[in-house]
Design an enzyme around this catalytic site. Structure first.
Site, PDB file in Angstrom:
ATOM      1  CB  SER A 189      -0.895   0.028   1.236  1.00  0.00           C
ATOM      2  OG  SER A 189      -1.570  -1.188   1.382  1.00  0.00           O
TER       3      SER A 189
HETATM    4  N1  SAH Z   1      -0.494  -4.774   3.997  1.00  0.00           N
HETATM    5  C1  SAH Z   1       0.170  -5.070   2.766  1.00  0.00           C
HETATM    6  C2  SAH Z   1      -0.602  -4.659   1.548  1.00  0.00           C
HETATM    7  C3  SAH Z   1      -1.313  -5.818   1.085  1.00  0.00           C
HETATM    8  S1  SAH Z   1      -2.219  -5.782  -0.378  1.00  0.00           S
HETATM    9  C4  SAH Z   1       1.538  -4.465   2.723  1.00  0.00           C
HETATM   10  O1  SAH Z   1       1.868  -3.648   3.566  1.00  0.00           O
HETATM   11  O2  SAH Z   1       2.316  -4.840   1.843  1.00  0.00           O
HETATM   12  C5  SAH Z   1      -3.484  -6.850   0.122  1.00  0.00           C
HETATM   13  C6  SAH Z   1      -3.132  -8.284   0.361  1.00  0.00           C
HETATM   14  O3  SAH Z   1      -4.328  -8.929   0.776  1.00  0.00           O
HETATM   15  C7  SAH Z   1      -2.673  -9.032  -0.868  1.00  0.00           C
HETATM   16  O4  SAH Z   1      -1.410  -9.561  -0.625  1.00  0.00           O
HETATM   17  C8  SAH Z   1      -3.717 -10.141  -1.046  1.00  0.00           C
HETATM   18  O5  SAH Z   1      -3.170 -11.361  -1.476  1.00  0.00           O
HETATM   19  C9  SAH Z   1      -4.267 -10.255   0.353  1.00  0.00           C
HETATM   20  N2  SAH Z   1      -5.595 -10.864   0.468  1.00  0.00           N
HETATM   21  C10 SAH Z   1      -6.659 -10.719  -0.338  1.00  0.00           C
HETATM   22  N3  SAH Z   1      -7.686 -11.445   0.130  1.00  0.00           N
HETATM   23  C11 SAH Z   1      -7.271 -12.044   1.273  1.00  0.00           C
HETATM   24  C12 SAH Z   1      -7.865 -12.916   2.210  1.00  0.00           C
HETATM   25  N4  SAH Z   1      -9.124 -13.324   2.109  1.00  0.00           N
HETATM   26  N5  SAH Z   1      -7.135 -13.328   3.256  1.00  0.00           N
HETATM   27  C13 SAH Z   1      -5.842 -12.942   3.411  1.00  0.00           C
HETATM   28  N6  SAH Z   1      -5.229 -12.113   2.546  1.00  0.00           N
HETATM   29  C14 SAH Z   1      -5.926 -11.668   1.493  1.00  0.00           C
END
Ligand code: SAH
Length: 670
Positions: free
Chosen positions: A64
């Site tokens: 993000s």
């Molecule tokens: N917090 C992260 C940003 C993540 S982007 C950072 O700092 O890098 C969002 C993430 O959510 C992605 O990696 C995606 O694979 C994950 N995601 C999507 N649906 C999900 C679910 N049901 N359970 C766990 N992770 C999920």
């Protein structure tokens, strides 16, 4: 682990991107100042670590934007000592921020590869209070519930009940929620009692989709999962109803010369960046329409400069001409290398002449400039830096000549440099070119008082050489890394120019659809590719307006192979499973199709089902068209507007004899 200290950049990030936007919580600001974001990025992205943008990580996911992480963490109001659950560990960066403040952090990631990498990175940075699990986070982590706070880093259609039930009374949950996959509202839920929850909307956001039991279903056929899934194996056929919807909701026009652009200008509004694409590098209608729009933007909306997908020194030659610079022009021809027809054509000359004329009555500081954002001119750029230094500082010119000499053996074929530098046959020239760039930066105060524009020119050439050296070195690893570097360079150049021209400056960018359409909405994102369109969208949000072009058939100027001669080729009529075919079936031969401001919700939802789109570059190979020129995309997420020409014609390149007749000062040919 890298030890390079980037705390200075982090402080700047906190100051300009986070505190400046209103995040006040000391604990959050301190955490953002501490965690090394670069450690959580793929190496090719680390130089952008403190840019104001989300960035691609592995498996088509993103880390993000720093500000969003800070905003969300502030929104759950941690004081220290809490147990926090995060859904969507991604790179692990946000978990590290949380771990700086909370006592214990649990984070769930649905993609195993990411979960493993995040766990490893957090361990190596000594975050012992974070536990990472691979699984479906929409179900929470019941074994460790209840939680003081929960952060969800992906957007779901609703708030998962499991997560609500795992909150302590008084606990807070922050989650992006939206009825389409690509945009959401950030919602904060506070558990008031056993059965009561309070909900507030706190921001408009765009996150990757939350996929799982209580989130989006990947296999859902509704077309709403546009940004999440690949095209279904069964390709959508053209439905007459859909073509009819397009016909009813587009703005048809008859001739380029008489098209009314006012509605488009209103949609563009006070955008700071207008990206104008093209679906080939050799179609006359695209050039003409793009130039018309640009003229209107310059005359009516005060746009400051045009940046093109062409090389810096070549465009600088044109800039010299259109802005009536006083120092003598360089003695060489602009855009004389392959693919010459891309910029050396009548359509571009008409615009360049118009711009020179337009600028003639303006004060020199108000003249509209013309720049190249691309990085293929390694040797021309070196030459320009040496020419500049010889003029202003002959001693440094000597040093530069020696340093850049390292690249001389590769002059005729820079692509082979990459291989040699990597295999160790030749040492890499990286250090020398970087040193040259820093030297120039250090001399800013000494050089700029003479002539700021010329200094900018030399500096930009030095940045180009640095990135081009890296580009050719990285080509060896494959296309993704070098593509990202190239678009990263174009974006960085655009940003330097905006800074150079001041806060009020506005830019029009001319580049191929594949650069200006948001890569996130296309199959490029499956390969981890980003582009200038996506980077602009992330940085400028709605102040960036992206326009794409498309055609069904006609002729195009293109080569059959790299460095091959230009040919006028027939464009094969578009395939049934493409957006192009839908537009063709609408029955209108030319139109503007607003997407961001589309009134028909139904049309948008229909267009959101992924289809193919054609991209013709400097090379066109009709024999292998499907494999070579079509790619999957979700049009409404890719562009804000699309311009359609059902039948198109090739650009008219210059003939050598025409060059003889043009005036001496003309930049295309001396
Ligand atoms: N917090 C992260 C940003 C993540 S982007 C950072 O700092 O890098 C969002 C993430 O959510 C992605 O990696 C995606 O694979 C994950 N995601 C999507 N649906 C999900 C679910 N049901 N359970 C766990 N992770 C999920």
């Amino acid at each position: 682990m890298k030890t390079k200290d980037l705390s200075g950049q982090r402080d700047e990030m906190v100051k300009h991107q986070i505190a400046a936007r209103g995040v006040r919580d000391r604990l959050v600001l301190d955490a953002m100042r501490t965690v090394p974001r670069e450690a959580f990025l793929p190496e090719t992205m680390s130089e952008f670590a403190y840019d104001d943008t989300p960035l691609p990580i592995a498996a088509d996911q993103t880390i993000s934007q720093p500000y969003i992480v800070a905003f969300m963490v502030e929104a759950i109001g941690l004081k220290g000592g809490e147990t926090v659950l995060e859904i969507g560990a991604g790179s692990g960066y946000a978990a590290a921020i949380l771990a700086q403040i909370a006592e214990q952090v649990y984070t769930v990631e649905r993609i195993e590869e990411l979960a493993n990498r995040a766990a490893e990175m957090l361990r190596s940075l000594n975050y012992h209070n974070v536990e990472v699990r691979h699984g479906d986070g929409t179900l929470g982590w019941p074994e460790h519930a209840p939680f003081d706070a929960i952060i969800v880093a992906a957007g779901g259609p609703t708030v998962p009940e499991s997560l609500k039930s795992q909150l302590k009374i008084g606990g807070r949950l922050v989650i992006p929620v939206g009825s389409t996959v690509s945009s959401q509202e950030l919602v904060r839920i506070t558990r008031v009692s056993e059965s009561k929850y309070r909900s507030e909307d706190i921001a408009d956001v765009r996150f990757v989709p939350l996929i799982g039991e209580e989130g989006w279903k990947v296999k859902q056929e509704s077309g709403l999962v546009c940004a999440a899934t690949k095209m279904p194996a069964r390709i959508p056929e053209v439905e007459p109803v859909l073509s009819q919807l397009i016909a009813e909701n587009c703005e048809p026009f008859e001739y380029i010369e008489t098209v009314d652009l006012q509605p488009l200008l209103e949609r563009i509004g006070d955008s700071r960046i207008v990206l104008i694409g093209e679906s080939s590098h050799g179609t006359s209608e695209f050039y003409k329409m793009r130039e018309l729009i640009t003229r209107e933007l310059i005359e009516k909306q005060g746009f400051t400069f045009v940046g093109i997908e062409g090389d810096w020194p070549d465009a600088a030659r044109i800039d010299h001409y259109v802005r009536h610079f006083e120092y003598p022009p360089s003695e060489w021809t602009a855009f004389a290398r392959f693919p010459t027809w891309m910029w050396r054509n009548r359509e571009v000359r008409d615009f360049v002449d118009w711009l020179r004329h337009y600028n003639a009555d303006l004060n020199s500081d108000q003249r509209v400039a013309f720049y190249g954002l691309d990085l293929y001119s390694l040797h021309r750029s070196i030459h320009m830096i040496l020419e500049y230094l010889t003029d202003v500082d002959p001693e440094t010119a000597q040093v530069a000549r020696r340093r850049y000499g390292c690249l001389t053996p590769w002059e005729s074929d820079p692509a082979t440099y990459g291989h040699a530098a990597l295999t160790g046959t030749y040492k890499s020239c990286e250090k020398e070119v970087i040193k040259m760039l820093t030297d120039l930066l250090e001399k800013r105060t000494a050089y700029t008082p003479r002539d700021g524009e010329r200094y900018l020119d030399a500096l930009q050439n030095a940045k180009l050489v640095t990135n081009a050296e890296k580009y050719y070195r990285m080509m060896y690893y494959g296309s993704r890394a070098s593509w990202n570097l190239r678009d990263g360079h174009m974006f960085a150049t655009l940003n330097s120019l905006l800074e150079h021209h001041g806060k009020q400056s506005k830019a029009v960018v001319w580049a191929h659809n594949s650069h200006v359409g948001n890569a996130n909405a296309t199959e490029m994102s499956y390969r981890g590719e980003i582009n200038i369109g996506q980077l602009c969208r992330n940085q400028f949000g709605n102040a960036c307006y992206a326009i794409g072009f498309g055609t069904h058939t006609g002729t195009v100027a293109a080569a059959s192979e790299w460095n091959g001669p230009m040919e006028i080729k027939d464009i094969v009529p578009s395939l049934p499973q493409s957006y192009e075919r839908l537009f063709h079936e609408s029955g209108h031969s030319k139109f503007l199709l607003p997407l961001r401001y589309q009134k028909s919700r139904k049309l948008l939802d229909e267009l959101a089902a992924r289809r193919l789109q054609r991209a013709i570059g400097v090379i066109y190979r009709p024999e292998t068209e499907l494999a070579s020129h079509y790619f999957e995309t979700c049009l409404p997420d890719q562009f804000d507007e699309l311009i359609w020409f059902d039948e198109t014609t090739a650009v008219t390149p210059f003939q050598t004899s025409e060059l003889v007749a043009t005036p001496d000062t003309y930049p295309f040919g001396l």
